[in-house]
Scaffold this motif. Structure first.
Motif, short mmCIF file in Angstrom:
data_model
loop_
_atom_site.label_atom_id
_atom_site.label_comp_id
_atom_site.label_asym_id
_atom_site.label_seq_id
_atom_site.Cartn_x
_atom_site.Cartn_y
_atom_site.Cartn_z
N GLY A 1 19.15 -31.55 -19.63
CA GLY A 1 18.12 -31.86 -20.64
C GLY A 1 17.44 -33.20 -20.43
O GLY A 1 16.82 -33.75 -21.34
N ILE A 2 17.56 -33.73 -19.21
CA ILE A 2 16.94 -35.04 -18.93
C ILE A 2 15.90 -34.89 -17.83
O ILE A 2 16.13 -34.21 -16.82
CB ILE A 2 18.03 -36.06 -18.50
CG1 ILE A 2 19.08 -36.23 -19.61
CG2 ILE A 2 17.42 -37.42 -18.15
CD1 ILE A 2 20.44 -36.57 -19.10
N ASP A 3 14.76 -35.53 -18.03
CA ASP A 3 13.67 -35.49 -17.05
C ASP A 3 13.89 -36.61 -16.04
O ASP A 3 13.76 -37.79 -16.39
CB ASP A 3 12.33 -35.65 -17.80
CG ASP A 3 11.16 -35.75 -16.84
OD1 ASP A 3 11.27 -35.24 -15.71
OD2 ASP A 3 10.13 -36.35 -17.23
N LEU A 4 14.26 -36.26 -14.80
CA LEU A 4 14.43 -37.27 -13.75
C LEU A 4 13.13 -37.43 -12.99
O LEU A 4 12.58 -36.47 -12.46
CB LEU A 4 15.53 -36.85 -12.76
CG LEU A 4 15.69 -37.79 -11.54
CD1 LEU A 4 16.21 -39.17 -11.95
CD2 LEU A 4 16.58 -37.17 -10.48
N GLN A 5 12.63 -38.65 -12.94
CA GLN A 5 11.42 -38.93 -12.18
C GLN A 5 11.77 -39.76 -10.95
O GLN A 5 12.53 -40.73 -11.05
CB GLN A 5 10.41 -39.66 -13.06
CG GLN A 5 10.08 -38.86 -14.31
CD GLN A 5 8.70 -39.17 -14.87
OE1 GLN A 5 7.84 -39.73 -14.20
NE2 GLN A 5 8.49 -38.79 -16.13
N LEU A 6 11.21 -39.35 -9.81
CA LEU A 6 11.43 -40.06 -8.55
C LEU A 6 10.06 -40.41 -7.97
O LEU A 6 9.56 -39.73 -7.08
CB LEU A 6 12.22 -39.18 -7.57
CG LEU A 6 13.60 -38.69 -8.01
CD1 LEU A 6 14.20 -37.72 -6.99
CD2 LEU A 6 14.55 -39.86 -8.25
N PRO A 7 9.43 -41.47 -8.51
CA PRO A 7 8.10 -41.81 -8.00
C PRO A 7 8.14 -42.17 -6.51
O PRO A 7 9.15 -42.67 -6.02
CB PRO A 7 7.69 -43.02 -8.85
CG PRO A 7 8.86 -43.43 -9.65
CD PRO A 7 9.92 -42.39 -9.54
#
Ligand code: NI
Ligand code: MN
Length: 245
Positions: free
Chosen positions: A231-237
């Motif tokens: 339920g967590i949005d992982l962002q890898l810019p």
């Protein structure tokens, strides 16, 4: 509450907080714009093979925050502090070290302490890691930061294992996002970083401290899926990319 008028003269009223810009410079180095100031974290750009396209001369900062003394977090600190005239915020032992190298603007802190700056409040929190400066000087204790601003509140873990102390973070400020180390071997890996995000009560995570060296290479899609399932949005810019949070 926020009220603003757009270009067509429409008035918007809402509870939405202003978005915060985050630029990723590779490894654990990132900058955020908060309270009209630029905060740069853990500068390690010149020695990072993956960040070759970043021109260090183009980097601006009002503050440089260092989580601990390891060279993969401090390599470009002296040069950037002099170039930008930024104030360096770090453990007392680290500010002593940088002051001996000609950096004049610094603010010493230590775990448990907080200070109100002109961009917001910095609370220094526990990190389970080690800390020595590149020349062998003792770096004090490694730290994480809870940063509270009028725009957003966020948590940066620094280099750390998953620790129960992370459960205290929401008492000091419920993070809108958390910047978490995810590369494993030296720090938390993906599974532990998911638990960390849950403990600090962040629904959005920015992953750092991965891919730079052989020991910390990760499968991006696998990481994103694991976070999503929790339920967590992982962002890898991408390195050099600016995202809004
Ligand atoms: Ni480290
Ligand atoms: Mn590190």
């Amino acid at each position: 509450m926020l009220c603003f008028i757009d270009t067509r003269g429409c008035i918007f009223v809402g509870l939405e907080k202003k978005k915060m810009k985050l630029t990723y410079y590779g490894h654990s180095c990132f900058a955020v714009e908060a309270g009209g100031k630029i905060l740069l974290f853990d500068p390690f750009i010149k020695p990072n093979e993956l960040a070759k396209k970043i021109d260090i001369k183009s980097i601006k900062a009002d503050y440089i925050l260092l989580s601990h003394g390891h060279s993969d977090h401090t390599a470009d600190c002296i040069e950037l502090a002099k170039q930008t005239n930024a104030t360096v915020i770090a453990a007392f032992e680290i500010t002593e070290w940088i002051s001996k190298q000609g950096v004049e603007k610094f603010h010493p802190m230590n775990i448990g302490g907080k200070w109100d700056f002109d961009f917001g409040t910095v609370k220094c929190v526990n990190a389970a890691h080690s800390s020595v400066l590149p020349d062998g000087t003792y770096g004090g204790n490694p730290m994480g930061f809870v940063i509270t601003t009028t725009d957003k509140t966020f948590y940066y873990s620094g280099d750390t294992a998953l620790i129960m102390d992370m459960q205290l973070v929401p008492r000091w400020g419920k993070p809108d996002f958390a910047v978490l180390c995810i590369g494993d071997n030296f720090t938390m890996g993906i599974e532990d970083a998911i638990e960390a995000a849950k403990m600090v009560k962040a629904n959005v995570a920015i992953g750092v401290h991965y891919d730079t060296f052989g020991f910390i290479k990760i499968d991006h899609q696998q990481a994103k899926t694991a976070f999503k399932n929790a339920g967590i949005d992982l962002q890898l810019p991408a390195i050099g990319e600016t995202i809004e949070l």
